[in-house]
Design a protein around this motif. Structure first.
Motif: not given
Ligand SMILES: NC(=O)c1ccc[n+]([C@@H]2O[C@H](COP(=O)([O-])OP(=O)(O)OC[C@H]3O[C@@H](n4cnc5c(N)ncnc54)[C@H](O)[C@@H]3O)[C@@H](O)[C@H]2O)c1
Length: 271
Positions: A16, A18, A37, A62-63, A89, A154, A158, A185, A187, A189, A194
């Motif tokens: 999903s 990023i 994932d 599961d990370v 990620n 969260y 972080k 900031g 993004i 997604t 989720n």
């Molecule tokens: N979207 C934002 O605004 C934003 C901002 C700052 C940081 N981030 C960070 O960017 C990263 C990517 O997030 P995103 O926005 O693409 O979110 P997203 O929800 O679109 O994607 C996250 C992915 O992580 C997977 N995942 C969840 N738990 C997991 C686990 N236990 N083991 C393996 N995979 C797992 C999910 O299935 C999903 O595919 C995250 O670390 C998030 O905290 C996102």
């Protein structure tokens, strides 16, 4: 690491947002991929989209589970012979005030966001030290230096990732490994779709909260991935993504206490 061709890159959370965009852009740059994932269907969609473009192995992992991450590292080295880039990620969140959030949900967020990054880094570190150059990218957030109310677990996870990354900067200073601490900031997604949403300071149900997030998040996942790959090529130790992240970074440096208070007040008012 200027040239990504024939490098091997691990991306967690590749099903999903990023993570999926990183997989696309790394494949385009000629890297082989190790994708992970916890959500098998979503990850298989990413694999399907990249069919025929590069060598890919995919792992349902599961990370937060150390044994699963280390098993993936063994399998990746067996299948690809080397690993050059590790991008931790995968991430999750729960929206609820600290005095209401359950221990179980707090641990879920810490285990995925913090321990997932720790396992993903340490599982590969010994091998990465043998490579002529290597890159570890650990995704923190603006929440890694400025907290938002209703998002306590969260924020903690972080901030912890940021501390882990800066310690790695010190300990790996005389190696060929560059660690990039990434602080996006908003993004666009599925992160809030989720999320476990139990409460919102601005009110409304999950759909309204998702709608507000989609309006607020100005950067696309594609642009976020582009910035991360630019940072890998440029050996950057810290990356902010989006104008909102740059603005918050400046405000936090100039007036730290006042800005934390301001963000708290505005979030309570607007949600
Ligand atoms: N979207 C934002 O605004 C934003 C901002 C700052 C940081 N981030 C960070 O960017 C990263 C990517 O997030 P995103 O926005 O693409 O979110 P997203 O929800 O679109 O994607 C996250 C992915 O992580 C997977 N995942 C969840 N738990 C997991 C686990 N236990 N083991 C393996 N995979 C797992 C999910 O299935 C999903 O595919 C995250 O670390 C998030 O905290 C996102």
């Amino acid at each position: 690491m200027e040239d990504l061709k024939n490098k091997v890159a691990v991306v967690t959370g590749a099903g999903s947002g990023i993570g999926r965009q990183l997989a696309h852009q790394l494949a385009k740059a000629g890297a082989e991929l190790v994708l992970a994932d916890v959500a098998e269907k979503k990850m298989q969609q990413t694999v399907g989209e990249l069919h025929g473009q590069t060598k890919i192995t995919s792992h349902v992992v599961d990370v937060s589970k150390k044994d699963q991450v280390y098993a993936m590292a063994d399998a990746a080295l067996k299948a690809h012979g080397q690993v050059d880039i590790v991008i931790n990620n995968a991430g999750v969140t729960v929206l609820q005030p600290l005095d209401e959030v359950s221990q179980e949900d707090f641990e879920w967020v810490m285990n995925v966001n913090f321990w997932g990054v720790v396992h993903g880094t340490l599982a590969f570190l010994k091998h990465l030290k043998t490579r002529p150059e290597a890159s570890v990218v650990n995704i923190s957030s603006v929440n890694g230096f400025i907290p938002f109310p209703n998002n306590g677990p969260y924020n903690c996870s972080k901030y912890a990732v940021y501390g882990f990354n800066e310690t790695l900067h010190q300990e790996l200073a005389d190696t060929g490994i560059v660690v990039t601490s990434v602080h996006p900031g908003g993004i666009r997604t599925d992160i809030i779709r989720n999320a476990k949403v139990h409460a919102s300071p601005g009110g409304g149900d999950k759909n309204e909260i998702v709608g507000r997030f989609d309006n607020m998040a100005r950067t696309s996942a594609e642009d976020a991935a582009k910035a991360i790959i630019g940072a890998i090529r440029g050996k950057k130790k810290k990356l902010l993504i989006g104008l909102d992240a740059y603005a918050m970074d400046i405000a936090k440096r100039l007036v730290p206490e006042e800005f934390v208070g301001f963000v708290g007040m505005m979030t309570k008012r607007l949600g």
